[in-house]
Design an enzyme around this catalytic site. Structure first.
Site, mmCIF file in Angstrom:
data_model
loop_
_atom_site.group_PDB
_atom_site.id
_atom_site.type_symbol
_atom_site.label_atom_id
_atom_site.label_comp_id
_atom_site.label_asym_id
_atom_site.label_seq_id
_atom_site.Cartn_x
_atom_site.Cartn_y
_atom_site.Cartn_z
ATOM 1 N N LEU A 141 0.869 -1.172 0.000
ATOM 2 C CA LEU A 141 0.000 0.000 0.000
ATOM 3 C C LEU A 141 0.907 1.223 0.000
ATOM 4 C CD1 LEU A 141 -2.660 -0.934 2.737
ATOM 5 C CD2 LEU A 141 -2.933 -1.077 0.262
ATOM 6 N N ASP A 142 0.467 2.282 -0.674
ATOM 7 C CA ASP A 142 1.236 3.521 -0.638
ATOM 8 C C ASP A 142 1.389 3.992 0.802
ATOM 9 O OD1 ASP A 142 1.236 3.467 -3.396
ATOM 10 O OD2 ASP A 142 -0.463 4.842 -3.583
ATOM 11 N N LYS A 143 2.432 4.752 1.048
ATOM 12 C CA LYS A 143 2.687 5.293 2.383
ATOM 13 C C LYS A 143 1.437 5.946 2.963
ATOM 14 C CE LYS A 143 5.109 9.089 4.665
ATOM 15 N NZ LYS A 143 5.956 10.285 4.469
ATOM 16 N N THR A 145 -1.716 5.631 2.056
ATOM 17 C CA THR A 145 -2.954 4.863 1.959
ATOM 18 C C THR A 145 -3.053 3.979 3.193
ATOM 19 O OG1 THR A 145 -2.923 4.836 -0.461
ATOM 20 C CG2 THR A 145 -4.235 3.141 0.636
ATOM 21 N N ARG A 247 -5.755 5.718 -7.828
ATOM 22 C CA ARG A 247 -5.490 7.159 -7.903
ATOM 23 C C ARG A 247 -5.373 7.632 -9.348
ATOM 24 N NH1 ARG A 247 -0.276 7.630 -4.272
ATOM 25 N NH2 ARG A 247 -0.524 9.869 -4.720
#
Length: 333
Positions: A141-143, A145, A247
């Site tokens: 997961l993105d930082k 998110t 996104r």
């Protein structure tokens, strides 16, 4: 013997595929990410010559030699930290990752990551297939998110989970669903976005939609859950799992996520149209409004279907509540 390097060889059976995909077929015990790292490190020979590009195409009958360096101790150090554990057994651990937590060490984030905390929590049992810097990591997961992520605690579990994520749920119970708050109102209110994605040629930190002839196939199914005056709560299900997929796909449709500084910069001025309460909630959010709220998969050892849900975190909840209240408490029809 643990420090002896592993040299393997094989013949490509199917031509016209990417080198990294051909290696996955030849050496299924290694993850695609790990194989890509080995390619870039010069550890792959193709018909006697070095092959350094994971995306290069190979032909049927190509002779491959892969050198896997001796196993090394994980570079990231153990750092005791409180982990929001949703589920744990001898094979895997499911974490409800908070926003702001980086999943694995990378330039600029050498410590304080989820991996550092997992090394402290799991010790030597953490799977090493993901590579030195990503032990146990099956997906990311993105930082900024938040939400659910599963980590493998041994190599067998890692192989089983990786196979499910590669299959994208086509033949098994893998599910990944996200809640997102996007600008505007997507039309139609439910649908599918299919648009290939690749690293931007102009901004290397960004992912871009590219023509069908290039990039990686990416599919996002979405449905508007609530519509507000200036935004909408959108629930997304992933059919593929590409970097920044939700996104980029929603931004491509003209509906970037609130708080997304990378893909929604052009919409920053729209915040002036929100009520003071909504503007305050958006400023407090300080990240893209994206949360991994559902994760389901088959247990890699028992075969049991596991399904986990995570409620919206307080920062996104506050934003949603403020947006609901914008039009005298009535969502847009």
């Amino acid at each position: 013997m643990d420090n002896v390097q592993d040299e393997r060889a094989g013949i490509v059976a199917e031509g016209g595929v990417r080198l990294d995909r051909a290696l996955v077929a030849l050496f299924p015990d290694l993850s695609r990410a790990r194989l890509q790292d080995l390619i870039r490190a010069g550890q792959v020979q193709r018909d006697g010559s070095p092959a350094l590009d994971p995306a290069s195409k190979v032909t049927a009958g190509t002779h491959i030699v892969l050198t896997v360096p001796p196993a090394a101790a994980a570079e990231p150090v153990a750092e005791a930290a409180e982990l929001p554990i949703v589920y744990e057994d001898d094979d895997l651990i499911v974490i409800d990752k908070p926003a702001g937590l980086v999943v694995h060490p990378a330039p600029g984030h050498e410590s304080g990551t989820l991996v550092n905390a997992l090394i402290a929590h799991c010790g030597a049992s953490l799977s090493g297939i993901g590579g030195v810097r990503r032990p146990g990591i099956v997906h990311r997961l993105d930082k900024d998110t938040s939400g659910l992520i599963v980590v493998a605690k041994n190599d067998a579990a890692h192989q089983g989970l990786t196979a499910q994520f590669a299959d994208h749920g086509r033949s098994g119970p893998l599910e990944r669903a996200y809640a997102a708050v996007a600008w505007g109102l997507p039309q139609p209110r439910a649908g599918t976005i299919q648009a290939n994605l690749a690293r931007s040629r102009f901004h290397r930190e960004k992912i871009a939609v590219v023509s069908d002839a290039s990039g990686r196939h990416a599919v996002t199914h979405y449905a508007v859950a609530e519509a507000y005056r200036e935004a909408a709560l959108v629930r997304c299900r992933l059919e593929t799992g590409r970097t920044h997929q939700i996104r980029v796909h929603l931004a491509h449709r003209g509906h970037p996520l609130l708080g997304d500084a990378v893909y929604g910069g052009a919409f920053r001025t729209k915040a002036a149209r929100l009520t003071p309460e909504a503007r305050t909630a958006l400023a407090a959010l300080g990240r893209q409004a994206l949360h991994a709220e559902l994760l389901g998969f088959s247990h890699p050892r028992t075969g049991a279907t596991l399904r986990f849900e995570s409620p919206l975190p307080p920062d996104i909840t506050a934003l949603v509540q403020a947006l609901r209240a914008e039009a005298d408490g009535a969502p847009r029809a």
